[in-house]
Design a protein around this motif. Structure first.
Motif, PDB file in Angstrom:
ATOM      1  N   LEU A 428      38.446  54.105  25.967  1.00 38.19           N
ATOM      2  CA  LEU A 428      38.230  54.717  27.273  1.00 38.19           C
ATOM      3  C   LEU A 428      37.548  53.752  28.240  1.00 38.19           C
ATOM      4  N   ILE A 429      36.583  52.975  27.740  1.00 39.94           N
ATOM      5  CA  ILE A 429      35.915  51.987  28.598  1.00 39.94           C
ATOM      6  C   ILE A 429      36.924  50.966  29.128  1.00 39.94           C
ATOM      7  N   HIS A 430      37.813  50.522  28.247  1.00 40.81           N
ATOM      8  CA  HIS A 430      38.828  49.548  28.671  1.00 40.81           C
ATOM      9  C   HIS A 430      39.781  50.156  29.711  1.00 40.81           C
ATOM     10  N   LEU A 431      40.216  51.391  29.485  1.00 42.47           N
ATOM     11  CA  LEU A 431      41.145  52.029  30.418  1.00 42.47           C
ATOM     12  C   LEU A 431      40.483  52.282  31.773  1.00 42.47           C
ATOM     13  N   VAL A 432      39.228  52.668  31.759  1.00 43.49           N
ATOM     14  CA  VAL A 432      38.530  52.925  33.022  1.00 43.49           C
ATOM     15  C   VAL A 432      38.344  51.635  33.815  1.00 43.49           C
ATOM     16  N   SER A 433      38.189  50.525  33.126  1.00 41.12           N
ATOM     17  CA  SER A 433      37.966  49.251  33.812  1.00 41.12           C
ATOM     18  C   SER A 433      39.247  48.643  34.370  1.00 41.12           C
ATOM     19  N   LEU A 434      40.402  49.140  33.952  1.00 44.42           N
ATOM     20  CA  LEU A 434      41.672  48.580  34.412  1.00 44.42           C
ATOM     21  C   LEU A 434      42.050  49.114  35.783  1.00 44.42           C
ATOM     22  N   GLU A 435      42.736  48.255  36.556  1.00 47.09           N
ATOM     23  CA  GLU A 435      43.308  48.638  37.838  1.00 47.09           C
ATOM     24  C   GLU A 435      44.705  48.063  37.945  1.00 47.09           C
ATOM     25  N   SER A 436      45.568  48.791  38.622  1.00 46.86           N
ATOM     26  CA  SER A 436      46.915  48.304  38.904  1.00 46.86           C
ATOM     27  C   SER A 436      47.057  48.170  40.410  1.00 46.86           C
ATOM     28  N   PHE A 437      46.808  46.956  40.906  1.00 43.59           N
ATOM     29  CA  PHE A 437      46.906  46.650  42.340  1.00 43.59           C
ATOM     30  C   PHE A 437      46.044  47.602  43.166  1.00 43.59           C
ATOM     31  N   GLY A 438      44.791  47.733  42.720  1.00 40.23           N
ATOM     32  CA  GLY A 438      43.830  48.551  43.444  1.00 40.23           C
ATOM     33  C   GLY A 438      43.804  50.008  43.049  1.00 40.23           C
ATOM     34  N   THR A 439      44.737  50.453  42.214  1.00 38.79           N
ATOM     35  CA  THR A 439      44.780  51.847  41.761  1.00 38.79           C
ATOM     36  C   THR A 439      44.144  51.961  40.382  1.00 38.79           C
TER      37      THR A 439
END
Length: 475
Positions: A428-439
């Protein structure tokens, strides 16, 4: 013209598919035609260029035609796309793209006629994204066919398509498609900048571009979605997303995306919303099972047997009585064999793939149980895990969960449910830290967006999503 011919002959030395043809018109004007055999429509060249010029020559009369360029500008020849090139490298580039170059002795420029014509694959139903209802058209390898498939669905001038050429040797055409006013300008600027910075010898597939665009290249979760379906691409553009169409591949890239994009199917928008709600709940539960069930089984049977009903635990212990390996090793072996059979089924011919996968799983599983290497409950767990993974609509979306399955298995094999909880927290920490072009990758769940979350678990009717009730009044 002779100097140009010598230069082109040197440039295209040992290129047997390059045709250089010289001839003289009736008024003794010398012409040189250069084209790439197999990339041009020969019938069009003969009917629209050779026959009119050879048999008629340059039209003369009261208003004398002074040059061949003037002839084309006056549209004496039935060709719709003609332009002038004044540099040899520009001419060479057009020839390699399938155009016809016409040199005239005494003129300082060449005429470029776009007469491209080569064999392409017909429009077919996508094999990886088949649906029960909806369009049966899929993207192909020809870029203009793909742009046409999108244009047919979005008939509006706000649909923009910007062209880029990438690759030192391949000179691959890439089109950036978006809806002006709907797409985020920051995303467009970022994509344009990254496309302009790509430096590669060749772009063979859109996957080459995908790796250049991603911000978190070492993450197992993709920040860009690929699709073969024109209806998905069109719907994404209307939602304000951006599409990248690459020549030579039927896979169109869509960005930005979230985790939930890979868990949604095109059929979710073609079937009645009541059934879609049930289907999505089942799909999300099965997605969790696809990477968590083996770890949960190992944690329960090895570290926390008191959490399992006594009769069930006795049955599991009895089945494992003669097996020589610890539970975590048994589960790992069966998972490894199952994934190996799955890969074999993917890469074998269509007629043999399913047969090998099914027969291999049955024979190996049954033989392993009879030999006492693997216990029966593990066969059930791994089979259910594999079936759960097949409920994820997109193949690329299953790959991260296949890797997570192994990570969760080993951490649960050492620490039990404490390790399982630790693994979920790290995920969950990894997923929360990810962004896809600002999203944010977990949006609209994190951060929470009440308006957008209505299309996550519950697929509302279209008349509610568009802000209107059944009678057409605004809500």
């Amino acid at each position: 013209m002779e100097e140009n011919k010598d230069y082109l002959s040197e440039q295209f030395q040992d290129c047997s598919d390059i045709v250089l043809r010289s001839f003289t018109l009736v008024d003794e004007t010398q012409l040189l035609l250069v084209y790439l055999d197999g990339m041009t429509r020969l019938q069009s060249i003969e009917d629209n260029v050779l026959k009119p010029l050879i048999f008629s020559g340059l039209p003369q009369g009261i208003d004398r035609i002074q040059s061949l360029a003037e002839l084309f500008r006056r549209e004496w020849l039935p060709l719709t796309d003609i332009k002038t090139a004044k540099s040899i490298p520009d001419v060479v580039n057009h020839i390699l793209h399938g155009s016809l170059a016409i040199f005239v002795d005494g003129e300082a420029s060449a005429l470029i006629a776009h007469v491209q014509g080569y064999e392409t694959r017909g429009i077919q139903e996508p094999m990886k994204e088949a649906t029960l209802r909806g369009s049966k058209e899929g993207f192909v390898e020809h870029i203009r066919t793909n742009t046409t498939l999108i244009r047919r669905r979005i008939i509006h001038p706000l649909l923009k398509m910007e062209s880029f050429t990438i690759g030192k040797y391949t000179q691959t055409d890439v089109i950036l498609a978006y809806m002006k006013g709907l797409a985020d300008e920051k995303v467009l600027t970022e994509v344009r900048d990254k496309l302009g910075k790509i430096e590669m010898d060749g772009i063979i597939d859109s996957a080459y571009i995908e790796e250049w665009l991603e911000n978190s290249s070492f993450s197992i979760f993709s920040e860009i979605q690929n699709t073969e379906r024109p209806d998905i691409a069109a719907a994404s553009l209307i939602e304000g997303k951006v599409a990248l169409i690459t020549n030579g591949t039927p896979f169109v890239l869509i960005l930005p995306v979230t985790l939930w994009s890979g868990l949604q199917s095109a059929d979710d928008y073609f079937e009645r919303f009541i059934f879609v709600i049930i289907t999505r709940v089942i799909r999300y539960i099965m997605t969790f099972i696809s990477f968590a069930l083996p770890a949960i089984y190992v944690a329960l049977s090895t570290f926390h047997p008191e959490m399992v009903p006594s009769y069930l635990m006795i049955g599991i212990a009895t089945a494992r009585e003669n097996t020589p390996f610890p539970t975590v090793i048994e589960v790992f072996l069966m998972m490894f064999i199952f994934d190996g059979l799955q890969e074999a089924g993917v890469h074998l011919p269509n007629q043999l793939g399913p047969v090998v996968s099914i027969i291999g799983a049955l024979v190996i599983g049954q033989a392993a149980v009879e030999a006492g290497i693997i216990s029966t409950p593990i066969i059930i767990v791994i089979s259910l895990t594999g079936v759960a993974a097949y409920t994820i609509p997109r193949y690329s979306a299953t790959l991260p969960f296949r890797l997570i399955r192994y990570l969760m298995l080993f951490i649960s094999g050492f620490l039990g449910f404490v390790g399982f909880a630790f693994g979920i927290i790290l995920l969950l920490i990894h997923l929360v830290s990810l962004e896809s072009f600002g999203t944010p990758y977990l949006s609209p769940v994190a951060p929470f967006d009440g308006k957008r979350i209505r299309d996550l678990l519950i697929r509302y009717p279209f008349w509610i999503k568009n802000g209107r009730n059944k009678k057409g009044r605004s809500t």
